[in-house]
Scaffold this active site. Structure first.
Site, mmCIF file in Angstrom:
data_model
loop_
_atom_site.group_PDB
_atom_site.id
_atom_site.type_symbol
_atom_site.label_atom_id
_atom_site.label_comp_id
_atom_site.label_asym_id
_atom_site.label_seq_id
_atom_site.Cartn_x
_atom_site.Cartn_y
_atom_site.Cartn_z
ATOM 1 N N GLU A 190 0.907 -1.142 -0.187
ATOM 2 C CA GLU A 190 0.329 0.180 0.042
ATOM 3 C C GLU A 190 0.620 1.186 0.295
ATOM 4 O O GLU A 190 0.792 1.958 0.327
ATOM 5 C CB GLU A 190 -1.834 -0.237 1.029
ATOM 6 C CG GLU A 190 -1.951 -1.089 1.296
ATOM 7 C CD GLU A 190 -2.805 -1.377 1.833
ATOM 8 O OE1 GLU A 190 -2.709 0.118 2.838
ATOM 9 O OE2 GLU A 190 -3.758 -2.530 2.580
ATOM 10 N N GLU A 293 -5.385 -7.844 -1.144
ATOM 11 C CA GLU A 293 -6.340 -7.217 0.304
ATOM 12 C C GLU A 293 -7.888 -6.360 -0.127
ATOM 13 O O GLU A 293 -7.443 -4.819 -1.267
ATOM 14 C CB GLU A 293 -5.417 -6.085 1.333
ATOM 15 C CG GLU A 293 -4.329 -6.840 2.061
ATOM 16 C CD GLU A 293 -4.465 -5.668 3.294
ATOM 17 O OE1 GLU A 293 -5.317 -5.022 4.026
ATOM 18 O OE2 GLU A 293 -3.043 -5.792 3.361
#
Length: 370
Positions: A190, A293
């Site tokens: 991320e 995710e």
């Protein structure tokens, strides 16, 4: 034809695959173990046939339970385990006995072995402490952290102790025959956001690339770790250029992935766009593609599985989609996967029965490590 019959035909087809592959269909690690090489090749093929379902900490705990042998919220909901299992290694770098999610590392090692014996896939994330300040991964108070842990930096020696503990953990992942158990490793994820100390506003493009390449080089050359597939995982992105801005290179990345949570309007379109970019680029580069995710408001949107996720991802060749954990204690979020009699459980059974989705029973038959 029902799902089981369709999968029998697919199984026969996969078992008949020629062993000769295209030149580029190998992991980036030239010394990858035979089991790791097989896993890579089989995942590369399988993603064109179906999408595995994954769940974080699936065997460790769930809604209202902790450490119950053989239990799984997903299994309680649909009668089958996930095909992919996510595990978190945050606090391993500190020498602690358990992770930042309070799961003991020896338990995680045991479950990784269980999953391997079942023929499932293990993926690990690492929310490691800020080595400059000593605070959590979410401490973004300094833009000097990545620079400080690269060679020559003031915290480089400390960072090496972090990597040594990671290597010790990985080297203990062995099957009954003594072979190493392959895992997917998703470091510094991320990074297109700025909520972790390695995020885009906290380090330069070159620093991020150098950090990624350093850990791969260190684990492989200094620690002789050759049973890992490396996953490059951004948060949501709006352009292909944004996705690849900090990409460290095809020679150190095996899996192209992204994280994307359903936070309201525009999620489906964003999910489709990100999946289209990642799968197209994975195909060009002979890489594996994944949604590493995700999660949504399944307590309110009780048809999220079949009306949002499935139609958004059906057109794309993705190895897996993994949803985050079901916390056993009150937390900042609720369950991301179904559990027994959860509001979304009936819809999840429809998701489970769809031809697109793959779970443990189907994947076990495919012998991914052979």
């Amino acid at each position: 034809m029902n799902k089981k019959g369709w999968w029998l035909m697919l199984l026969i087809a996969i078992c008949g695959i020629q062993t000769v592959r295209a030149q580029g269909e190998t992991p980036t690690d030239a010394k990858a173990t035979p089991e790791t090489l097989s896993l890579y090749k089989n995942l590369l093929k399988l993603q064109h046939e179906g999408m595995m379902f994954g769940h974080q900490d699936d065997l460790a705990y769930g809604i209202g339970w902790v450490y119950e042998e053989g239990r799984s919220d997903v299994k309680d909901a649909c009668g089958d385990y996930p095909a992919v299992y996510g595990w978190e290694l945050g606090h391993l770098e500190l020498g602690d006995a358990y992770s930042l999610d309070s799961v003991h590392f020896d338990k995680i090692q045991g479950w990784i072995k269980t999953v391997y014996e079942r023929g499932g896939v293990n993926t690990i994330s690492w929310h490691l402490r800020n080595p400059l300040t000593g605070e959590t991964s979410w401490d973004t108070s300094s833009k000097e952290v990545v620079r400080s842990i690269l060679p020559g930096g003031e915290k480089h020696a400390l960072f090496l102790t972090y990597l040594d503990r990671l290597a010790d953990f990985l080297n203990q992942l062995k099957a009954e025959d003594g072979s190493f158990i392959p895992v997917l490793f998703r470091p510094f994820h991320e990074h297109t956001g700025s909520w972790f100390w390695w995020g885009k506003d906290l380090c330069t493009v070159d620093e991020y690339k150098a950090l990624w390449r350093f850990i791969v080089d260190y684990l492989q050359k200094e620690k002789s770790i050759h049973h890992v597939l490396y996953t490059y995982s951004t948060d949501r992105f709006e352009t292909e250029a944004e996705y690849f801005e900090r990409y460290p290179g095809d020679d150190v990345v095996d899996i192209l992935a992204f994280d994307l949570y359903d936070r309201g309007a525009g999620y489906s379109e964003a999910l489709k766009y990100c999946a289209s970019v990642v799968t197209a680029e994975a195909k060009k580069r002979s890489k594996i593609a994944a949604v590493s995710e995700t999660g949504g408001p399944i307590a309110q949107n009780t048809e999220w599985w079949t009306k949002t996720v499935l139609p958004s991802l059906r057109p794309y060749d993705l190895s897996y989609v993994l949803v985050w954990r079901n916390p056993w204690q009150p937390a900042s979020h609720g369950a991301f996967a179904p559990y027994k009699n959860s509001p979304d459980s009936e819809d999840f059974v429809r998701f489970y029965n769809d031809r697109k989705t793959l779970f443990q029973k189907e994947v076990s038959k495919l012998k991914l490590y052979e």
